[in-house]
Design a protein around this motif. Structure first.
Motif, PDB file in Angstrom:
ATOM      1  N   THR A 176       3.982  -0.397   5.428  1.00  0.00           N
ATOM      2  CA  THR A 176       4.946  -1.300   5.957  1.00  0.00           C
ATOM      3  C   THR A 176       4.367  -2.534   6.412  1.00  0.00           C
ATOM      4  O   THR A 176       3.693  -2.304   7.588  1.00  0.00           O
ATOM      5  CB  THR A 176       5.903  -0.722   6.781  1.00  0.00           C
ATOM      6  OG1 THR A 176       6.775   0.198   6.049  1.00  0.00           O
ATOM      7  CG2 THR A 176       7.142  -2.061   7.102  1.00  0.00           C
ATOM      8  N   VAL A 177       4.516  -3.656   6.033  1.00  0.00           N
ATOM      9  CA  VAL A 177       3.625  -4.866   6.407  1.00  0.00           C
ATOM     10  C   VAL A 177       4.915  -5.942   6.908  1.00  0.00           C
ATOM     11  O   VAL A 177       5.777  -6.159   6.250  1.00  0.00           O
ATOM     12  CB  VAL A 177       2.600  -5.440   5.458  1.00  0.00           C
ATOM     13  CG1 VAL A 177       2.266  -7.024   6.055  1.00  0.00           C
ATOM     14  CG2 VAL A 177       1.642  -4.622   5.184  1.00  0.00           C
ATOM     15  N   PHE A 178       4.588  -6.284   8.097  1.00  0.00           N
ATOM     16  CA  PHE A 178       5.467  -7.597   8.940  1.00  0.00           C
ATOM     17  C   PHE A 178       4.559  -8.751   8.932  1.00  0.00           C
ATOM     18  O   PHE A 178       3.350  -8.674   9.007  1.00  0.00           O
ATOM     19  CB  PHE A 178       5.729  -7.484  10.205  1.00  0.00           C
ATOM     20  CG  PHE A 178       6.503  -6.149  10.284  1.00  0.00           C
ATOM     21  CD1 PHE A 178       7.963  -6.092  10.553  1.00  0.00           C
ATOM     22  CD2 PHE A 178       5.939  -4.806  10.237  1.00  0.00           C
ATOM     23  CE1 PHE A 178       8.597  -4.996  10.474  1.00  0.00           C
ATOM     24  CE2 PHE A 178       6.836  -3.562  10.535  1.00  0.00           C
ATOM     25  CZ  PHE A 178       8.248  -3.782  10.304  1.00  0.00           C
ATOM     26  N   ALA A 179       5.305 -10.043   8.185  1.00  0.00           N
ATOM     27  CA  ALA A 179       4.230 -11.091   7.916  1.00  0.00           C
ATOM     28  C   ALA A 179       5.483 -12.306   8.105  1.00  0.00           C
ATOM     29  O   ALA A 179       6.640 -11.931   7.633  1.00  0.00           O
ATOM     30  CB  ALA A 179       3.344 -10.995   6.884  1.00  0.00           C
ATOM     31  N   ILE A 208      -5.926  -5.725   8.916  1.00  0.00           N
ATOM     32  CA  ILE A 208      -4.573  -6.222   9.355  1.00  0.00           C
ATOM     33  C   ILE A 208      -4.795  -6.610  10.928  1.00  0.00           C
ATOM     34  O   ILE A 208      -4.098  -7.702  11.480  1.00  0.00           O
ATOM     35  CB  ILE A 208      -3.358  -5.239   9.376  1.00  0.00           C
ATOM     36  CG1 ILE A 208      -3.359  -4.791   7.870  1.00  0.00           C
ATOM     37  CG2 ILE A 208      -2.531  -5.590  10.051  1.00  0.00           C
ATOM     38  CD1 ILE A 208      -2.791  -6.123   7.075  1.00  0.00           C
ATOM     39  N   ASN A 209      -5.590  -6.044  11.773  1.00  0.00           N
ATOM     40  CA  ASN A 209      -5.531  -6.394  13.193  1.00  0.00           C
ATOM     41  C   ASN A 209      -6.282  -7.523  13.281  1.00  0.00           C
ATOM     42  O   ASN A 209      -6.388  -8.124  14.479  1.00  0.00           O
ATOM     43  CB  ASN A 209      -6.411  -5.062  13.785  1.00  0.00           C
ATOM     44  CG  ASN A 209      -5.345  -4.088  14.258  1.00  0.00           C
ATOM     45  OD1 ASN A 209      -4.245  -4.170  14.448  1.00  0.00           O
ATOM     46  ND2 ASN A 209      -5.828  -2.759  14.235  1.00  0.00           N
ATOM     47  N   GLN A 210      -7.190  -8.197  12.338  1.00  0.00           N
ATOM     48  CA  GLN A 210      -7.762  -9.410  12.493  1.00  0.00           C
ATOM     49  C   GLN A 210      -6.926 -10.452  11.990  1.00  0.00           C
ATOM     50  O   GLN A 210      -7.391 -11.678  12.232  1.00  0.00           O
ATOM     51  CB  GLN A 210      -9.113  -9.342  11.513  1.00  0.00           C
ATOM     52  CG  GLN A 210     -10.028  -8.514  12.102  1.00  0.00           C
ATOM     53  CD  GLN A 210     -11.249  -8.357  11.260  1.00  0.00           C
ATOM     54  OE1 GLN A 210     -11.901  -9.190  10.778  1.00  0.00           O
ATOM     55  NE2 GLN A 210     -11.675  -7.039  10.714  1.00  0.00           N
ATOM     56  N   ILE A 229       2.374  -0.632   9.546  1.00  0.00           N
ATOM     57  CA  ILE A 229       2.784   0.921   9.746  1.00  0.00           C
ATOM     58  C   ILE A 229       2.285   1.597   8.649  1.00  0.00           C
ATOM     59  O   ILE A 229       2.640   1.127   7.588  1.00  0.00           O
ATOM     60  CB  ILE A 229       4.083   0.986  10.160  1.00  0.00           C
ATOM     61  CG1 ILE A 229       4.801   0.368  11.240  1.00  0.00           C
ATOM     62  CG2 ILE A 229       4.463   2.581  10.383  1.00  0.00           C
ATOM     63  CD1 ILE A 229       6.292   0.474  11.288  1.00  0.00           C
ATOM     64  N   ILE A 230       1.437   2.500   8.837  1.00  0.00           N
ATOM     65  CA  ILE A 230       1.097   3.281   7.870  1.00  0.00           C
ATOM     66  C   ILE A 230       1.223   4.739   8.158  1.00  0.00           C
ATOM     67  O   ILE A 230       0.852   5.237   9.128  1.00  0.00           O
ATOM     68  CB  ILE A 230      -0.707   3.104   7.730  1.00  0.00           C
ATOM     69  CG1 ILE A 230      -1.140   1.693   7.482  1.00  0.00           C
ATOM     70  CG2 ILE A 230      -1.482   3.977   6.634  1.00  0.00           C
ATOM     71  CD1 ILE A 230      -2.621   1.427   7.860  1.00  0.00           C
ATOM     72  N   ILE A 231       1.802   5.500   6.873  1.00  0.00           N
ATOM     73  CA  ILE A 231       1.940   6.854   7.036  1.00  0.00           C
ATOM     74  C   ILE A 231       0.932   7.633   5.949  1.00  0.00           C
ATOM     75  O   ILE A 231       0.809   7.029   4.782  1.00  0.00           O
ATOM     76  CB  ILE A 231       3.378   7.136   6.740  1.00  0.00           C
ATOM     77  CG1 ILE A 231       4.326   6.343   7.599  1.00  0.00           C
ATOM     78  CG2 ILE A 231       3.346   8.790   6.885  1.00  0.00           C
ATOM     79  CD1 ILE A 231       5.456   6.489   7.160  1.00  0.00           C
ATOM     80  N   SER A 268      -0.571  -1.114  13.621  1.00  0.00           N
ATOM     81  CA  SER A 268      -1.350  -1.944  13.907  1.00  0.00           C
ATOM     82  C   SER A 268      -1.047  -2.097  15.654  1.00  0.00           C
ATOM     83  O   SER A 268      -0.140  -1.664  16.150  1.00  0.00           O
ATOM     84  CB  SER A 268      -1.194  -3.288  13.238  1.00  0.00           C
ATOM     85  OG  SER A 268       0.178  -3.848  13.395  1.00  0.00           O
ATOM     86  N   LYS A 269      -1.996  -2.979  16.356  1.00  0.00           N
ATOM     87  CA  LYS A 269      -2.226  -2.922  17.635  1.00  0.00           C
ATOM     88  C   LYS A 269      -0.916  -3.693  18.447  1.00  0.00           C
ATOM     89  O   LYS A 269      -0.679  -3.295  19.579  1.00  0.00           O
ATOM     90  CB  LYS A 269      -3.420  -3.514  18.272  1.00  0.00           C
ATOM     91  CG  LYS A 269      -3.668  -4.912  17.507  1.00  0.00           C
ATOM     92  CD  LYS A 269      -5.081  -5.524  18.068  1.00  0.00           C
ATOM     93  CE  LYS A 269      -5.223  -6.819  17.417  1.00  0.00           C
ATOM     94  NZ  LYS A 269      -6.815  -7.190  17.911  1.00  0.00           N
ATOM     95  N   ASN A 270      -0.192  -4.689  17.745  1.00  0.00           N
ATOM     96  CA  ASN A 270       0.846  -5.345  18.693  1.00  0.00           C
ATOM     97  C   ASN A 270       2.253  -4.909  17.982  1.00  0.00           C
ATOM     98  O   ASN A 270       3.234  -5.719  18.307  1.00  0.00           O
ATOM     99  CB  ASN A 270       0.513  -6.673  18.093  1.00  0.00           C
ATOM    100  CG  ASN A 270      -0.784  -7.247  18.930  1.00  0.00           C
ATOM    101  OD1 ASN A 270      -1.022  -6.674  20.065  1.00  0.00           O
ATOM    102  ND2 ASN A 270      -1.596  -8.106  18.151  1.00  0.00           N
ATOM    103  N   ILE A 271       2.679  -3.891  17.306  1.00  0.00           N
ATOM    104  CA  ILE A 271       3.800  -3.461  16.872  1.00  0.00           C
ATOM    105  C   ILE A 271       4.536  -2.527  17.794  1.00  0.00           C
ATOM    106  O   ILE A 271       3.891  -1.713  18.351  1.00  0.00           O
ATOM    107  CB  ILE A 271       3.502  -3.052  15.451  1.00  0.00           C
ATOM    108  CG1 ILE A 271       5.089  -3.091  14.848  1.00  0.00           C
ATOM    109  CG2 ILE A 271       3.167  -1.643  15.319  1.00  0.00           C
ATOM    110  CD1 ILE A 271       5.258  -3.020  13.366  1.00  0.00           C
TER     111      ILE A 271
END
Length: 326
Positions: free
Chosen positions: A270-273, A298-300, A307-309, A318-321
């Motif tokens: 799942t990607v948020f952008a 993604i973190n860059q 979110i990865i499963i 990722s670090k800020n979610i």
């Protein structure tokens, strides 16, 4: 090449406000679209939804590789022959797609349409393709062979038989364009859900955030997280339904355009952008790059989260979610 996991949309219509949410479900670009707008009345909402449908249909006519009259089809017909002059909108879309290819080291590539379809995920495969077949299947795939001439507004595919396609970003792009158009028309809040490519803006009529529930890929009847989403896009890609097993290893339908081998190890991304087009492309790319490389990439990136499963059911984010687990 890509299967989208439909997100569960949670919203309410309140009785104490003049505005309400109006939703229409229809088939566009060969997929299900759910278009929701917040408006004062049904007639106004219907007009807005008609406007967004017309915009999505316009985009399909421009980018569809299935429509022989589209500019994309014209580019593909002239592969290895001559450059094709296209509208600036299509030129810029291809230019952005190449940019994502560079960003992901080729894990995303619109020339994947050139790939030989040697993998079958309908249950008919009994033997794994040979190394030679797999290598040959991607010989005409490479974004490096998409030549853009900005001055003349032309696109040229260097190799005969080469093709481009927008299956991995087309619906996301259409959702972005429909959203932008509706905002320009004065629609203060809404959602374009293009088969799981979710694009939102504004708030619900009761002034709360729109929220999405992420499906649990280990049990499709359950959700594992509820997340608020404001003026942005979220895309979930899953491959837990289309795969084959050979010698105890699971090969999924999302294929690495660089190697011809299916991705392994991940079952949901799942990607948020800010835009659905980008979220769409990155969700596919993370599958191909793998959990560690994908997460690092993604973190860059600013304003991008994921979110990865994995295939063991482990959840990595990722670090800020922030996730509200259910």
């Amino acid at each position: 090449m890509k299967q989208i996991v439909t997100l569960l949309l949670l919203f309410s219509i309140t009785s104490y406000t003049a505005q309400q949410s109006y939703k229409r479900t229809l088939k566009l670009m060969g997929s299900r679209f759910d278009i929701t707008v917040v408006a004062n009345d049904f007639t106004t909402a219907n007009k807005y939804i008609d406007t967004s449908v017309a915009e999505i249909t316009r985009i399909e006519k421009l980018i569809s590789s299935w429509d022989p009259n589209s500019q994309t089809s014209e580019i593909n017909r002239n592969a290895g022959i001559q450059p094709v002059k296209v509208d600036s909108e299509l030129f810029q879309l291809i230019e952005r797609a190449i940019g994502i290819s560079k960003l992901t080291d080729g894990a995303f590539d619109i020339s994947y349409a050139s790939m030989d379809k040697i993998w079958k995920f309908d249950g008919s495969m009994t033997v794994m393709p040979s190394k030679e077949e797999i290598k040959a299947s991607v010989q005409k795939v490479s974004y490096h062979n998409i030549i853009l001439d900005k001055k003349n507004g032309t696109v040229f595919l260097k190799l005969t038989g080469m093709k481009i396609g927008f299956g991995a970003i087309g619906k996301g792009y259409a959702a972005d364009k429909a959203k932008t158009l509706l905002i320009s028309k004065g629609v203060t809040s809404g959602i374009i859900n293009a088969s799981g490519d979710m694009n939102t803006w504004g708030k619900q009529p009761n002034d709360s955030d729109w929220k999405v529930a992420i499906t649990n890929p280990m049990d499709k009847n359950k959700v594992f997280a509820l997340l608020p989403i404001t003026n942005g896009a979220v895309v979930t890609s899953g491959n837990y339904e289309k795969y084959v097993n050979f010698k105890g290893k699971r090969y999924t339908h999302i294929i690495d355009p660089r190697t011809g081998y299916p991705s392994t190890g991940i079952i949901s991304v799942t990607v948020f952008a800010p835009k659905a087009e980008l979220a769409d492309a990155l969700a596919t790319s993370v599958f191909v790059m793998g959990k560690e490389t994908g997460l690092d990439r993604i973190n860059q990136l600013p304003k991008i989260e994921c979110i990865i499963i994995d295939d063991k059911g482990n959840i990595t984010k990722s670090k800020n979610i922030e996730i509200d687990k259910l």
